[in-house]
Design a protein around this motif. Structure first.
Motif, mmCIF file in Angstrom:
data_model
loop_
_atom_site.group_PDB
_atom_site.id
_atom_site.type_symbol
_atom_site.label_atom_id
_atom_site.label_comp_id
_atom_site.label_asym_id
_atom_site.label_seq_id
_atom_site.Cartn_x
_atom_site.Cartn_y
_atom_site.Cartn_z
ATOM 1 N N GLN A 88 105.010 26.830 -33.283
ATOM 2 C CA GLN A 88 105.419 28.101 -33.881
ATOM 3 C C GLN A 88 104.860 28.298 -35.284
ATOM 4 O OE1 GLN A 88 109.625 27.807 -33.672
ATOM 5 N NE2 GLN A 88 109.750 28.604 -31.596
ATOM 6 N N ASP A 89 105.046 29.537 -35.761
ATOM 7 C CA ASP A 89 104.704 29.868 -37.153
ATOM 8 C C ASP A 89 103.269 29.491 -37.467
ATOM 9 O OD1 ASP A 89 107.349 30.670 -37.434
ATOM 10 O OD2 ASP A 89 107.986 28.656 -37.982
ATOM 11 N N ASP A 90 102.381 29.833 -36.543
ATOM 12 C CA ASP A 90 100.947 29.609 -36.728
ATOM 13 C C ASP A 90 100.554 28.148 -36.851
ATOM 14 O OD1 ASP A 90 100.456 32.235 -36.419
ATOM 15 O OD2 ASP A 90 100.331 32.689 -38.550
ATOM 16 N N LYS A 91 101.473 27.233 -36.527
ATOM 17 C CA LYS A 91 101.079 25.816 -36.545
ATOM 18 C C LYS A 91 100.051 25.534 -35.449
ATOM 19 C CE LYS A 91 105.477 24.148 -38.165
ATOM 20 N NZ LYS A 91 106.664 24.321 -37.359
ATOM 21 N N ALA A 92 100.026 26.387 -34.411
ATOM 22 C CA ALA A 92 99.062 26.196 -33.317
ATOM 23 C C ALA A 92 97.669 26.653 -33.716
ATOM 24 C CB ALA A 92 99.514 26.958 -32.068
ATOM 25 N N ILE A 93 97.581 27.464 -34.754
ATOM 26 C CA ILE A 93 96.327 28.129 -35.100
ATOM 27 C C ILE A 93 95.643 27.430 -36.268
ATOM 28 C CG2 ILE A 93 95.329 30.277 -36.006
ATOM 29 C CD1 ILE A 93 96.296 30.934 -33.363
ATOM 30 N N ASP A 94 94.394 27.047 -36.089
ATOM 31 C CA ASP A 94 93.545 26.617 -37.185
ATOM 32 C C ASP A 94 92.513 27.727 -37.365
ATOM 33 O OD1 ASP A 94 91.523 25.635 -38.777
ATOM 34 O OD2 ASP A 94 91.556 23.631 -37.901
ATOM 35 N N PRO A 95 92.620 28.507 -38.455
ATOM 36 C CA PRO A 95 91.751 29.689 -38.582
ATOM 37 C C PRO A 95 90.272 29.353 -38.691
ATOM 38 C CG PRO A 95 93.077 29.375 -40.569
ATOM 39 C CD PRO A 95 93.577 28.388 -39.569
ATOM 40 N N SER A 96 89.939 28.089 -38.917
ATOM 41 C CA SER A 96 88.519 27.723 -38.975
ATOM 42 C C SER A 96 87.924 27.514 -37.587
ATOM 43 C CB SER A 96 88.323 26.460 -39.826
ATOM 44 O OG SER A 96 88.815 25.334 -39.139
ATOM 45 N N VAL A 97 88.769 27.461 -36.555
ATOM 46 C CA VAL A 97 88.259 27.290 -35.189
ATOM 47 C C VAL A 97 87.502 28.542 -34.764
ATOM 48 C CG1 VAL A 97 88.951 27.171 -32.742
ATOM 49 C CG2 VAL A 97 89.935 25.571 -34.406
ATOM 50 N N GLY A 98 86.258 28.365 -34.268
ATOM 51 C CA GLY A 98 85.436 29.486 -33.836
ATOM 52 C C GLY A 98 84.975 29.342 -32.389
ATOM 53 N N ALA A 99 85.468 28.313 -31.709
ATOM 54 C CA ALA A 99 85.127 28.132 -30.288
ATOM 55 C C ALA A 99 86.144 27.204 -29.647
ATOM 56 C CB ALA A 99 83.735 27.542 -30.123
ATOM 57 N N VAL A 100 86.423 27.446 -28.380
ATOM 58 C CA VAL A 100 87.184 26.495 -27.565
ATOM 59 C C VAL A 100 86.211 25.960 -26.528
ATOM 60 C CG1 VAL A 100 88.957 26.287 -25.775
ATOM 61 C CG2 VAL A 100 89.460 27.526 -27.902
ATOM 62 N N HIS A 146 94.035 30.366 -29.883
ATOM 63 C CA HIS A 146 92.746 30.663 -30.515
ATOM 64 C C HIS A 146 91.964 31.710 -29.728
ATOM 65 C CE1 HIS A 146 93.453 26.681 -32.557
ATOM 66 N NE2 HIS A 146 93.148 27.465 -33.560
ATOM 67 N N LEU A 147 92.045 31.628 -28.420
ATOM 68 C CA LEU A 147 91.253 32.535 -27.569
ATOM 69 C C LEU A 147 91.827 33.942 -27.507
ATOM 70 C CD1 LEU A 147 90.463 30.083 -24.615
ATOM 71 C CD2 LEU A 147 88.806 31.067 -26.230
ATOM 72 N N THR A 148 93.066 34.120 -27.949
ATOM 73 C CA THR A 148 93.700 35.445 -27.830
ATOM 74 C C THR A 148 94.055 36.044 -29.182
ATOM 75 O OG1 THR A 148 95.880 34.408 -27.513
ATOM 76 C CG2 THR A 148 94.654 34.999 -25.530
ATOM 77 N N ARG A 149 93.658 35.416 -30.283
ATOM 78 C CA ARG A 149 93.967 36.016 -31.597
ATOM 79 C C ARG A 149 93.149 37.301 -31.767
ATOM 80 N NH1 ARG A 149 90.739 31.290 -34.785
ATOM 81 N NH2 ARG A 149 88.657 32.088 -34.354
ATOM 82 N N PRO A 150 93.533 38.169 -32.693
ATOM 83 C CA PRO A 150 92.791 39.423 -32.862
ATOM 84 C C PRO A 150 91.309 39.172 -33.138
ATOM 85 C CG PRO A 150 94.838 39.444 -34.148
ATOM 86 C CD PRO A 150 94.675 38.049 -33.625
ATOM 87 N N GLY A 151 90.454 39.874 -32.401
ATOM 88 C CA GLY A 151 89.010 39.754 -32.609
ATOM 89 C C GLY A 151 88.368 38.552 -31.940
ATOM 90 N N ALA A 152 89.164 37.765 -31.187
ATOM 91 C CA ALA A 152 88.654 36.515 -30.608
ATOM 92 C C ALA A 152 87.480 36.731 -29.660
ATOM 93 C CB ALA A 152 89.777 35.772 -29.890
ATOM 94 N N ASP A 153 87.363 37.935 -29.111
ATOM 95 C CA ASP A 153 86.277 38.223 -28.167
ATOM 96 C C ASP A 153 84.894 38.219 -28.803
ATOM 97 O OD1 ASP A 153 87.222 38.401 -25.618
ATOM 98 O OD2 ASP A 153 87.936 40.464 -25.830
ATOM 99 N N GLY A 154 84.827 38.407 -30.104
ATOM 100 C CA GLY A 154 83.522 38.491 -30.772
ATOM 101 C C GLY A 154 82.967 37.122 -31.142
ATOM 102 N N PRO A 155 81.777 37.111 -31.782
ATOM 103 C CA PRO A 155 81.168 35.842 -32.179
ATOM 104 C C PRO A 155 81.840 35.248 -33.416
ATOM 105 C CG PRO A 155 79.793 37.685 -32.879
ATOM 106 C CD PRO A 155 80.920 38.274 -32.092
ATOM 107 N N ALA A 156 81.813 33.919 -33.535
ATOM 108 C CA ALA A 156 82.340 33.247 -34.726
ATOM 109 C C ALA A 156 81.342 33.422 -35.862
ATOM 110 C CB ALA A 156 82.561 31.769 -34.424
ATOM 111 N N LYS A 157 81.844 33.847 -37.003
ATOM 112 C CA LYS A 157 80.947 34.064 -38.145
ATOM 113 C C LYS A 157 81.218 33.036 -39.244
ATOM 114 C CE LYS A 157 80.664 38.997 -37.213
ATOM 115 N NZ LYS A 157 81.633 40.087 -37.287
ATOM 116 N N ALA A 158 80.167 32.701 -39.977
ATOM 117 C CA ALA A 158 80.308 31.786 -41.110
ATOM 118 C C ALA A 158 81.188 32.423 -42.173
ATOM 119 C CB ALA A 158 78.933 31.461 -41.688
ATOM 120 N N GLY A 159 81.982 31.601 -42.846
ATOM 121 C CA GLY A 159 82.782 32.092 -43.964
ATOM 122 C C GLY A 159 83.963 32.948 -43.566
#
Lengths: 321, 321
Positions: A151-163, A182-195
């Motif tokens: 819970q509370d975003d503990k599942a999410i590492d915002p630096s993850v850009g691929a599963v 990670h696969l369903t967060r907002p914008g997850a369908d697009g490419p992972a960008k640097a920074g």
């Protein structure tokens, strides 16, 4: 309906000799072709040595993502089959190369791994950061119905850009739940960008074999273990391993051969022979593994090889080229 | 194409009163209708009390298979909502009843469980033997790539005559592998017979929700966790929970009401409203949960309720019948 493809059943030394003369690059599936479990297919080792002697290029292609190329090489050494690490293409290696070379995966982003050491070692070799996988905190059973760890975003590492998902004997709910988030967060369908924080998250499967052979098997394979993510996210992943063509792209990028001069030797219609057919390279089916002759003879046969021999060892009858 | 179904949006006390008069049996989904997480929907409790006072029959229907009816009842008590265990129908209970009453599952056969205490307790209540589930030996991570625990028929218990799969936070490779072996053994497609060793093995899912709501969610649900078995075995399971009709069959077998006198109140189109529509019972959609009004208003709306109110609490405006 196009006329059904037919295959040539090769049965004598002169036919084998003609085949060997025709192709300069010989690609091999391993299990069911070179060996079955821990037993060498009789004559296979000798045929490989002859092909090398006649100047043929040798490539080994396996969907096994649980081991790195270094680990797979140990099996060759154990069975006394000559091979070089640069000749081995596993789906874990091809997946890491795809991420690096095709997707230009940014060096400041991470891959969330559902999988074993084989995937992690190949990502390390390409300098790609990763989490999940064999990391201790994700290889636990959560207390039943206690979601506090997630819970509370503990599942999410915002630096993850691929599963990246492959075979994993330590599949756990915590890994599935984190990958899902990670696969369903907002914008997850697009490419992972640097920074970037969050945003695009690629979805990659090393392979989608429903089962795989091992002693006592078949056992549920990487395709089965990744199916919860497809079902829950409704996303279509990029699949690397045979019969999908990213594996062939990776081989061609490293080996630069003409497709018309290459032949793939395999025992499975739905992975090996389909892989060759889709990739416009010739295919030779052997009957020392999974698929049977009956499957390519019926009217409804959908995947048919160019050539059939009983065993790779049969080609040992060719004494000179 | 048949004309698209339309719904009545009820907005005042006289319309609510007419609705209540029309139906004698009121079936409720719980989460998103009576409460949201741990918070009661305002007025819902009062409406339930009024319906009881006016002699209506009350039934609670949940796909949650992780808890037994006894455990679910504790949630009602905690939130101060009156309920009796005999009014609660969970997919774990309906699955156990289906096995016992519809399949006549033999008392000398076992169910291999992928799931939690909720399934085990309901099987116990029906006197059905089971293994897997929370059993210690299957709630472990096997050593990576060590299949010795599964080899040589150690994965197979020949007394198993069904695999039942539901939500399981301790999903493990060992459970998937054992379930796979039972579902694919020779003759597994047929019914389980008393006194037989091996042979028929039924395949039952408590429910096939891809995700479920919980704090921080949605999270991957029972349908996602069972998908490896469907993918690996290519078998089609019997699915018990909403929108599938075995759940309704179980309720009707216990409660014996006329479908035309019953109404189902739910927040989810793909489970609740579809369940009612398929079962030829009236449906009332509330907007206090997952689905939105926009989903039933478009031209392409596939699942449409008979009635719509903003919240179950709105019906509290009815002062007398």
């Amino acid at each position: 309906m196009p006329p059904q493809k037919t295959f040539q059943h090769l049965t004598d030394a002169s036919a084998y000799q003609k085949l060997i003369k025709q192709y300069d690059v010989w690609l091999f599936d391993c299990d069911g072709v070179l060996w079955s479990g821990d037993d060498l297919i009789p004559g296979a080792k000798e045929v490989l040595e002859k092909l090398r002697g006649w100047g043929k290029e040798i490539v080994f292609v396996t969907n096994n993502a649980s081991k790195s190329r270094k680990e797979i090489l140990k099996k060759f050494v154990k069975l006394g089959v000559r091979a070089d690490e640069t000749e081995i293409f596993s789906s874990s290696y091809a997946a890491a190369v795809y991420l690096k070379k095709v997707l230009n995966f940014p060096s400041d982003r991470k891959v969330y791994v559902i999988g074993m050491e084989g995937i992690e070692e190949e990502l390390d070799a390409e300098g790609i950061q990763h989490c999940g996988g064999t990391a201790k905190e994700d290889n636990v059973f959560l207390p039943p119905l206690d979601f506090s760890t997630l819970q509370d975003d503990k599942a999410i590492d915002p630096s993850v850009g691929a599963v990246m998902c492959g075979f994993d004997m330590h599949l756990s709910y915590i890994k599935l739940a984190k990958a899902y988030k990670h696969l369903t967060r907002p914008g997850a369908d697009g490419p992972a960008k640097a920074g970037e924080v969050g945003g695009g998250c690629h979805f990659i499967l090393t392979n989608d074999d429903s089962t795989f052979p091992a002693r006592g098997g078949p056992w549920p394979g990487a395709g089965s273990l990744s199916s919860p993510l497809l079902f829950a996210t409704k996303r279509q992943p990029t699949i690397i391993g045979k019969p999908h063509q990213h594996m062939l792209d990776t081989i061609l990028a490293a080996k630069h051969f003409e497709r018309s001069k290459a032949i793939f030797v395999g025992d499975r219609l739905d992975t090996d022979i389909d892989f060759a057919n889709r990739g416009d390279i010739a295919s030779l089916m052997v009957l020392t593994g999974i698929s049977t002759r009956a499957e390519i003879e019926g009217d409804g046969a959908e995947i048919v090889p160019d050539y059939l021999v009983e065993s790779l060892g049969d080609l040992d009858q060719v004494k000179e080229l």
